[in-house]
Design an enzyme around this catalytic site. Structure first.
Site, PDB file in Angstrom:
ATOM      1  N   THR A 140      58.360  13.755  94.192  1.00 28.39           N
ATOM      2  CA  THR A 140      57.193  14.612  94.118  1.00 28.39           C
ATOM      3  C   THR A 140      56.236  14.111  93.034  1.00 28.39           C
ATOM      4  O   THR A 140      56.633  13.870  91.891  1.00 28.39           O
ATOM      5  CB  THR A 140      57.605  16.063  93.801  1.00 28.39           C
ATOM      6  N   GLY A 166      52.943   1.907  83.678  1.00 32.00           N
ATOM      7  CA  GLY A 166      52.741   0.482  83.856  1.00 32.00           C
ATOM      8  C   GLY A 166      54.035  -0.296  84.035  1.00 32.00           C
ATOM      9  O   GLY A 166      54.096  -1.243  84.827  1.00 32.00           O
ATOM     10  N   THR A 167      55.073   0.086  83.313  1.00 26.88           N
ATOM     11  CA  THR A 167      56.350  -0.617  83.432  1.00 26.88           C
ATOM     12  C   THR A 167      56.908  -0.484  84.839  1.00 26.88           C
ATOM     13  O   THR A 167      57.375  -1.464  85.435  1.00 26.88           O
ATOM     14  CB  THR A 167      57.353  -0.076  82.401  1.00 26.88           C
ATOM     15  N   HIS A 213      48.103   5.802  79.829  1.00 28.06           N
ATOM     16  CA  HIS A 213      48.055   6.014  78.380  1.00 28.06           C
ATOM     17  C   HIS A 213      47.327   4.908  77.638  1.00 28.06           C
ATOM     18  O   HIS A 213      47.087   5.022  76.431  1.00 28.06           O
ATOM     19  CB  HIS A 213      49.464   6.200  77.820  1.00 28.06           C
ATOM     20  N   GLN A 270      46.781  -3.782  80.200  1.00 21.27           N
ATOM     21  CA  GLN A 270      45.995  -3.876  78.969  1.00 21.27           C
ATOM     22  C   GLN A 270      44.507  -4.080  79.227  1.00 21.27           C
ATOM     23  O   GLN A 270      43.671  -3.676  78.429  1.00 21.27           O
ATOM     24  CB  GLN A 270      46.512  -5.013  78.095  1.00 21.27           C
ATOM     25  N   CYS A 325      56.439  -2.447  72.669  1.00 24.24           N
ATOM     26  CA  CYS A 325      57.720  -2.435  73.366  1.00 24.24           C
ATOM     27  C   CYS A 325      58.717  -3.401  72.738  1.00 24.24           C
ATOM     28  O   CYS A 325      59.897  -3.341  73.026  1.00 24.24           O
ATOM     29  CB  CYS A 325      57.518  -2.778  74.840  1.00 24.24           C
ATOM     30  N   ASN A 328      48.359  -8.565  76.114  1.00 25.30           N
ATOM     31  CA  ASN A 328      48.428  -7.344  75.321  1.00 25.30           C
ATOM     32  C   ASN A 328      48.564  -7.603  73.822  1.00 25.30           C
ATOM     33  O   ASN A 328      48.453  -6.677  73.022  1.00 25.30           O
ATOM     34  CB  ASN A 328      49.606  -6.482  75.789  1.00 25.30           C
TER      35      ASN A 328
END
Length: 390
Positions: A250, A81-82, A214, A192, A340, A164
């Site tokens: 890749t 996501g970041t 995740h 979120q 975070c 979030n």
């Protein structure tokens, strides 16, 4: 059995990260024992083509979760996501300015994740002006507040789908419409909210949308960026033609297959789970409100559109760190704000932007869970927090 239940650690910090779903584990184990394990999906030989077919099947699965008319080609796999947020923030802004030099301003909200806010300095260094729009006291950005900042010089507006920390859902459809009325692109960080509430990118009207594996029971280190067909995005680095040249390198096919398996599972039961979790979270808010010291951060949680699996409160007269440690001893894992930024126990930037005084915001807690939660654990958690709050 009762003592064993009481001694069990209960993870109620799913907004930070979630355990792998069984389907994601199975998908990755199946990959490990398959003939395409380790094969590069960009190779021309038979195993490469077979790996490519698996990759594109997973891409189609992710696309389906974004709405019934989304093309697989509009899904770009990323490292999480970041990265998706960074790609959108920088890449869309630069592309918009390349098409029209006067578009040199970006608007974001004050309640964004750090993966947006911590990169505003880079935008400014690249020659952009940045404006920050604040939420109302209930935690959402009003269309009127955004419209007051809009103009023909705006390249991009980036406002998250659901916060979030508080779980408050933003009126993205109205916000995107306002941005498009002045010719700006619109991105939403849906990390979120995705697969916790229904998402249809065409109804929302967004040009780009970020998600992460995740947060929904998929692997860490994999995510995606929905990029509407023909939306310009400047690649941020180069070195290969993968992902249409937008995200070279890749692809991690093993993680992508686990990601797609988790997404399929959550998407299939989304409506049922949403209703059940909303009922559970509302009941938890109700129980916690029996203490005069515990308050919902958005006022009346039943009066706002919110994610069903996040309960956001603050406790008068106690700091988050003390609450978290006492709850940890009692067997419950929760957080104060975004994982975070949890290294800093200062007041949440989200809550202070909503107008909550710093001394109250310092006592915030975020309780979060998904469809795998045991309702009995929520009851026991409420008992523990009410006892701590006195």
């Amino acid at each position: 059995m009762e003592n064993a239940s009481r001694n069990r650690i209960v993870n109620l910090d799913y907004a930070a990260s979630t355990p792998l779903r069984a389907e994601a584990v199975s998908a990755q184990l199946a990959y490990d024992s398959s003939d395409i394990a380790g094969a590069n999906p960009n190779s021309l030989h038979s195993l490469g083509r077979k790996a490519q077919a698996a990759l594109e099947s997973a891409r189609r699965d992710i696309a389906k979760t974004f709405g019934p008319r989304v093309r697989a080609s509009e899904v770009v796999f990323t490292g999480g996501g970041t990265e998706s947020n960074y790609m959108a923030l920088m890449g869309l802004s630069q592309a918009a300015r390349s098409r029209d030099a006067k578009r040199c301003r970006v608007i974001v909200s004050a309640i964004e994740h750090d993966s947006i806010l911590d990169n505003l300095g880079q935008l400014r260094a690249a020659g952009f002006t940045v404006d920050v729009v604040k939420p109302c006291c209930k935690g959402f950005i009003t269309p009127e507040a955004l419209e007051s900042l809009l103009g023909r010089d705006v390249a991009l507006v980036s406002i998250m789908l659901a916060n979030n920390e508080t779980g408050v859902v933003q009126p993205i459809e109205d916000l995107a419409r306002a941005a498009h009325a002045c010719g700006a692109l619109f991105h939403t960080d849906a990390v979120q909210g995705w697969l916790h509430i229904p998402v249809d990118v065409q109804r929302l009207g967004v040009d780009a949308l970020s998600v992460a594996g995740h947060k929904v029971g998929g692997p860490v280190g994999i995510g995606a960026l929905y990029l509407k067909n023909r939306t310009p995005l400047a690649p941020l680095f180069h070195g290969g033609g993968q992902e249409r040249g937008l995200r070279p390198g890749t692809q991690d096919l093993r993680a992508i297959l686990g990601f797609a398996a988790a997404a399929r599972t959550a998407h299939a039961s989304l409506e049922r789970d949403h209703a059940r979790l909303l009922e559970l979270s509302q009941a938890l808010y109700g129980r916690l409100a029996s203490s005069a010291r515990i308050h919902a951060t958005m006022g009346d949680p039943a009066a706002v559109d919110r994610l069903p699996g996040i309960v956001s409160v603050y406790v008068d007269g106690t700091e988050s760190e003390e609450l978290i440690l006492k709850l940890d001893v009692a067997g419950f894992e929760v957080s104060a704000a975004s994982a975070c930024s949890s290294g800093s126990m200062d007041a949440s930037h989200v809550l202070t932007a909503m107008g909550i005084p710093r001394e109250r915001a310092l006592g915030s807690l975020r309780i979060s869970f998904d469809d795998r939660v045991d309702p009995a654990d929520l009851d026991r958690f409420a008992d523990a927090l009410l006892k701590i709050a006195g």
